[in-house]
Write a protein that holds these residues in place. Structure first.
Motif, PDB file in Angstrom:
ATOM      1  N   MET A 120       0.831  -1.207   0.000  1.00  0.00           N
ATOM      2  CA  MET A 120       0.000   0.000   0.000  1.00  0.00           C
ATOM      3  C   MET A 120       0.861   1.250   0.000  1.00  0.00           C
ATOM      4  SD  MET A 120      -2.986  -1.016   2.728  1.00  0.00           S
ATOM      5  CE  MET A 120      -3.950  -2.518   2.561  1.00  0.00           C
ATOM      6  N   LEU A 121       1.926   1.220   0.803  1.00  0.00           N
ATOM      7  CA  LEU A 121       2.808   2.385   0.903  1.00  0.00           C
ATOM      8  C   LEU A 121       3.625   2.566  -0.372  1.00  0.00           C
ATOM      9  CD1 LEU A 121       3.743   4.671   2.742  1.00  0.00           C
ATOM     10  CD2 LEU A 121       5.501   3.132   3.648  1.00  0.00           C
ATOM     11  N   ALA A 122       3.993   1.457  -1.014  1.00  0.00           N
ATOM     12  CA  ALA A 122       4.818   1.535  -2.226  1.00  0.00           C
ATOM     13  C   ALA A 122       4.097   2.259  -3.367  1.00  0.00           C
ATOM     14  CB  ALA A 122       5.227   0.129  -2.670  1.00  0.00           C
ATOM     15  N   GLY A 123       2.785   2.199  -3.383  1.00  0.00           N
ATOM     16  CA  GLY A 123       2.036   2.849  -4.462  1.00  0.00           C
ATOM     17  C   GLY A 123       1.506   4.216  -4.096  1.00  0.00           C
ATOM     18  N   TRP A 124       2.208   4.937  -3.214  1.00  0.00           N
ATOM     19  CA  TRP A 124       1.688   6.211  -2.703  1.00  0.00           C
ATOM     20  C   TRP A 124       1.534   7.259  -3.805  1.00  0.00           C
ATOM     21  CZ3 TRP A 124       4.356  10.779  -3.144  1.00  0.00           C
ATOM     22  CH2 TRP A 124       5.715  10.699  -3.459  1.00  0.00           C
ATOM     23  N   ARG A 125       2.384   7.214  -4.833  1.00  0.00           N
ATOM     24  CA  ARG A 125       2.280   8.211  -5.915  1.00  0.00           C
ATOM     25  C   ARG A 125       0.944   8.076  -6.648  1.00  0.00           C
ATOM     26  NH1 ARG A 125       7.435   6.293  -5.819  1.00  0.00           N
ATOM     27  NH2 ARG A 125       9.132   7.828  -5.578  1.00  0.00           N
ATOM     28  N   TYR A 126       0.565   6.838  -6.928  1.00  0.00           N
ATOM     29  CA  TYR A 126      -0.705   6.599  -7.610  1.00  0.00           C
ATOM     30  C   TYR A 126      -1.884   6.963  -6.709  1.00  0.00           C
ATOM     31  CZ  TYR A 126       2.425   3.913 -10.593  1.00  0.00           C
ATOM     32  OH  TYR A 126       3.455   3.522 -11.404  1.00  0.00           O
ATOM     33  N   VAL A 127      -1.691   6.763  -5.406  1.00  0.00           N
ATOM     34  CA  VAL A 127      -2.759   7.086  -4.449  1.00  0.00           C
ATOM     35  C   VAL A 127      -2.981   8.592  -4.388  1.00  0.00           C
ATOM     36  CG1 VAL A 127      -3.421   7.012  -2.020  1.00  0.00           C
ATOM     37  CG2 VAL A 127      -2.374   5.014  -3.094  1.00  0.00           C
ATOM     38  N   VAL A 128      -1.897   9.367  -4.387  1.00  0.00           N
ATOM     39  CA  VAL A 128      -2.024  10.829  -4.378  1.00  0.00           C
ATOM     40  C   VAL A 128      -2.789  11.300  -5.615  1.00  0.00           C
ATOM     41  CG1 VAL A 128      -0.758  13.003  -4.533  1.00  0.00           C
ATOM     42  CG2 VAL A 128       0.025  11.218  -2.962  1.00  0.00           C
ATOM     43  N   LEU A 129      -2.421  10.757  -6.777  1.00  0.00           N
ATOM     44  CA  LEU A 129      -3.131  11.111  -8.007  1.00  0.00           C
ATOM     45  C   LEU A 129      -4.588  10.674  -7.939  1.00  0.00           C
ATOM     46  CD1 LEU A 129      -3.120  12.161 -10.930  1.00  0.00           C
ATOM     47  CD2 LEU A 129      -2.351   9.885 -11.658  1.00  0.00           C
ATOM     48  N   GLY A 130      -4.819   9.453  -7.449  1.00  0.00           N
ATOM     49  CA  GLY A 130      -6.188   8.955  -7.326  1.00  0.00           C
ATOM     50  C   GLY A 130      -7.010   9.762  -6.337  1.00  0.00           C
ATOM     51  N   GLY A 131      -6.368  10.222  -5.234  1.00  0.00           N
ATOM     52  CA  GLY A 131      -7.068  11.032  -4.247  1.00  0.00           C
ATOM     53  C   GLY A 131      -7.525  12.358  -4.819  1.00  0.00           C
ATOM     54  N   VAL A 132      -6.672  12.978  -5.634  1.00  0.00           N
ATOM     55  CA  VAL A 132      -7.042  14.248  -6.279  1.00  0.00           C
ATOM     56  C   VAL A 132      -8.207  14.037  -7.247  1.00  0.00           C
ATOM     57  CG1 VAL A 132      -6.236  16.073  -7.828  1.00  0.00           C
ATOM     58  CG2 VAL A 132      -4.730  15.216  -6.018  1.00  0.00           C
ATOM     59  N   ILE A 133      -8.126  12.954  -8.034  1.00  0.00           N
ATOM     60  CA  ILE A 133      -9.204  12.649  -8.988  1.00  0.00           C
ATOM     61  C   ILE A 133     -10.495  12.325  -8.242  1.00  0.00           C
ATOM     62  CG2 ILE A 133      -9.966  11.032 -10.772  1.00  0.00           C
ATOM     63  CD1 ILE A 133      -7.025  10.751 -11.594  1.00  0.00           C
ATOM     64  N   LEU A 134     -10.387  11.529  -7.156  1.00  0.00           N
ATOM     65  CA  LEU A 134     -11.562  11.166  -6.367  1.00  0.00           C
ATOM     66  C   LEU A 134     -12.200  12.399  -5.741  1.00  0.00           C
ATOM     67  CD1 LEU A 134     -13.174   8.667  -5.415  1.00  0.00           C
ATOM     68  CD2 LEU A 134     -11.774   8.680  -3.344  1.00  0.00           C
TER      69      LEU A 134
END
Length: 254
Positions: free
Chosen positions: A204-218
């Motif tokens: 979960m932590l390794a994919g933090w970059r995608y999560v930040v992008l996904g959080g902005v989109i969400l």
């Protein structure tokens, strides 16, 4: 006999015990469908009772939801508009009021098919999901809605008089409330994935970059307004919940 050899059977026995379904009862497909019909029927009755109860006190509920828009004049632009708004508010409020009973019916339906390991996860998931949903409602009411309304009011204050359709206002408020409540379920989903060993906290932590992008989109998708402040607040909350969820998964040993 080595220590490893003496511990292995005990570990295997514990794993077998946790994967067992206690009090397993054989039911036919017809019996399952009949029980599902009964649970849905009871849930619908609870929703109807909740909606009727909320409709009786709908005016205080409407006034409570109007608080963030202080200074704005609301207009009824069509015959019966406020009546249908009242039904909408009572409907959403009734579902929230009946949600504990609906959740109980869902648990009773799935419980016979769960192993001891899955039943151990049920309590924390139900409690955490409920707390986070109402926390999401509170966050939207206290922070998101006032921020969005302040932006819209100040943006056109020197050009237009603030007179809003009451129906459009409540569409905005109710959508933002419930979308935020749903977005706050992220840590619960993470705990389930971690507990079932589908995704670890490290992954979960390794994919933090995608999560930040996904959080902005969400944040942009779930926010009915287009102002950057509200979207940023919701995106920040989503990201905070996600990284908090990683910490919870890590503490649980996954």
């Amino acid at each position: 006999m080595t220590p490893t050899e003496t511990q292995t059977p005990s570990t295997e026995d514990d794993k077998t015990y946790l994967d067992e379904i206690p009090d397993e009862v054989e039911m036919s497909l017809f019996d399952h469908l009949e029980e599902l019909r009964m649970r849905i029927f009871y849930s619908l009755i609870a929703v109807v009772v909740g909606v009727i109860g909320c409709f009786i006190v709908v005016k205080p509920l409407v006034q409570l939801l109007q608080v963030p828009a202080q200074g704005v004049k609301f207009l009824q632009l069509a015959p019966g508009e406020f009546f249908f708004v009242s039904i909408k508010v009572a409907g959403y409020s009734g579902i929230v009021l009946a949600s504990p009973f609906i959740l109980y019916q869902i648990i009773q339906f799935v419980l016979p098919g769960l192993t001891r390991r899955e039943r151990g996860l049920l309590g924390p998931v139900v409690l955490g999901s409920s707390v986070l949903f109402f926390a999401g409602l509170a966050f939207a009411y206290i922070a998101l809605i006032p921020a969005a309304l302040k932006f819209f009011i100040s943006y056109g204050a020197d050009v237009v008089e603030q007179s809003w359709s009451i129906d459009r206002y409540f569409e905005f408020v109710l959508l933002l409330l419930f979308s935020t409540g749903i977005a706050f379920q992220i840590p619960v989903i993470q705990l389930i994935l971690g507990y079932l060993n589908i995704v670890s906290s490290a992954q979960m932590l390794a994919g933090w970059r995608y999560v930040v992008l996904g959080g902005v989109i969400l944040g942009a998708i779930l926010t009915p307004s287009t102002d950057p402040l509200t979207q940023s607040l919701l995106a920040g909350a989503v990201l905070g919940l996600y990284f908090g969820g990683i910490g919870a998964v890590k503490l649980s040993g996954h």
